[in-house]
Design an enzyme around this catalytic site. Structure first.
Site, mmCIF file in Angstrom:
data_model
loop_
_atom_site.group_PDB
_atom_site.id
_atom_site.type_symbol
_atom_site.label_atom_id
_atom_site.label_comp_id
_atom_site.label_asym_id
_atom_site.label_seq_id
_atom_site.Cartn_x
_atom_site.Cartn_y
_atom_site.Cartn_z
ATOM 1 N N TYR A 1 0.834 -1.209 0.000
ATOM 2 C CA TYR A 1 0.000 0.000 0.000
ATOM 3 C C TYR A 1 0.869 1.259 0.000
ATOM 4 O O TYR A 1 0.632 2.204 -0.771
ATOM 5 C CB TYR A 1 -0.901 -0.045 1.226
ATOM 6 C CG TYR A 1 -1.907 1.058 1.355
ATOM 7 C CD1 TYR A 1 -3.102 1.032 0.642
ATOM 8 C CD2 TYR A 1 -1.683 2.112 2.236
ATOM 9 C CE1 TYR A 1 -4.042 2.040 0.801
ATOM 10 C CE2 TYR A 1 -2.617 3.122 2.397
ATOM 11 C CZ TYR A 1 -3.797 3.080 1.676
ATOM 12 O OH TYR A 1 -4.723 4.083 1.832
ATOM 13 N N LYS B 1 1.071 4.152 -2.928
ATOM 14 C CA LYS B 1 0.674 5.525 -2.619
ATOM 15 C C LYS B 1 1.809 6.515 -2.848
ATOM 16 O O LYS B 1 1.566 7.671 -3.238
ATOM 17 C CB LYS B 1 0.187 5.605 -1.172
ATOM 18 C CG LYS B 1 -1.159 4.919 -0.940
ATOM 19 C CD LYS B 1 -2.249 5.449 -1.854
ATOM 20 C CE LYS B 1 -3.632 5.015 -1.424
ATOM 21 N NZ LYS B 1 -4.674 5.495 -2.373
#
Length: 287
Positions: free
Chosen positions: A160, A164
């Protein structure tokens, strides 16, 4: 007064949480909205269609779409549906995401690929499908969704966090490439109650971090009034902040330093008293 009448917005992951809040806020300012989400409720109904119903009941214009944005064909179909229904596309809110949390040592290839495919791949595919049209019309507003995990890291979220952070690199380059066509690309970093975070929050936290707090910033970034590009706006409840990469004042050795000389310079090198924004420092170096 920010008025999005005659603008068409596309919001991914808009069936619930942040995406739903953004879609409703954009429609509330007059935009026609394409609500994209693959999700379904427990009784099998489309979450995207439920948001469309909310918008229409309030007098707005919207259509739902369940295209898989992690694929080129799915993203192309989504953009085509927006243009077929409303005749144009002006605003992209790239919000869709999933989590597959586990420590790095336990992370599987499937967990890595799934998260990168939706967050980074899905954002890329949607922007890619719409980019030529935005350039041709000489106008566009794009908002990508990063997070504190991408900015600062978070245990158990290597996939993640990587996705990002990668979105910020994409934003920075597209901001440069889109400038001459009045395409502004910015990032939102929200801390909010979503399907991914709700189970971890108390009722008080869920109220304080209502996703609707994030949408005013998104509406501004989606508007013609927005003069920002390559900005990162961090929103946590009613607190708003800007985040920027800074570079310290350079240390010049005048020759190749030894590792020991480099080590001795660290106190000066890591002093950010006279630092400048990283983008400014880089621009000065490449001129």
């Amino acid at each position: 007064m920010i008025d999005l009448t005659d603008r068409v917005a596309l919001v991914t992951g808009a069936g619930q949480g942040l995406g739903r809040a953004h879609a409703l806020a954009l429609a509330g300012r007059g935009a026609a909205v394409v609500v994209n989400d693959v999700g379904r409720t427990e009784d099998g109904a489309s979450t995207a269609e439920a948001v469309v119903d909310e918008i229409r009941w309030a007098g707005g214009r919207a259509i739902s779409d369940r295209s898989d944005i992690s694929t080129a064909d799915g993203a192309a179909a989504l953009v085509a549906a927006a243009i077929a229904e409303f005749g144009r596309l002006d605003i992209l809110i790239c919000n869709a995401g999933i989590v597959r949390d586990t420590s790095f040592v336990k992370m599987t290839q499937d967990q890595w690929d799934a998260v990168l495919s939706v967050h980074l791949g899905g954002t890329y595919q949607v922007i890619r499908a719409a980019w030529s049209g935005l350039r041709a019309q000489g106008y566009g507003r794009v908002v990508v969704t990063t997070s504190a995990s991408g900015l600062y890291g978070s245990f158990g979220q290597a996939n993640y966090s990587a996705a990002k952070t990668a979105l910020l690199g994409l934003m920075n380059t597209l901001s440069i490439e889109g400038a001459k066509n009045d395409i502004r690309v910015n990032a939102i970093s929200p801390v909010a109650t979503t399907a991914m975070t709700e189970a971890l929050m108390t009722p008080q936290m869920r109220e304080a971090l209502d996703p609707g707090y994030v949408s005013p910033a998104v509406v501004y970034l989606a508007s013609q009034e927005c003069r920002l590009s390559s900005a990162i706006l961090h929103v946590r409840g009613d607190e708003y902040a800007a985040v920027q990469l800074f570079q310290s004042k350079p240390v010049s050795f005048g020759r190749k330093p030894t590792p020991e000389e480099f080590e001795s310079s660290l106190e000066t090198l890591l002093d950010f008293t006279d630092s400048v924004p990283g983008a400014e420092a880089w621009a000065n170096r490449v001129r």
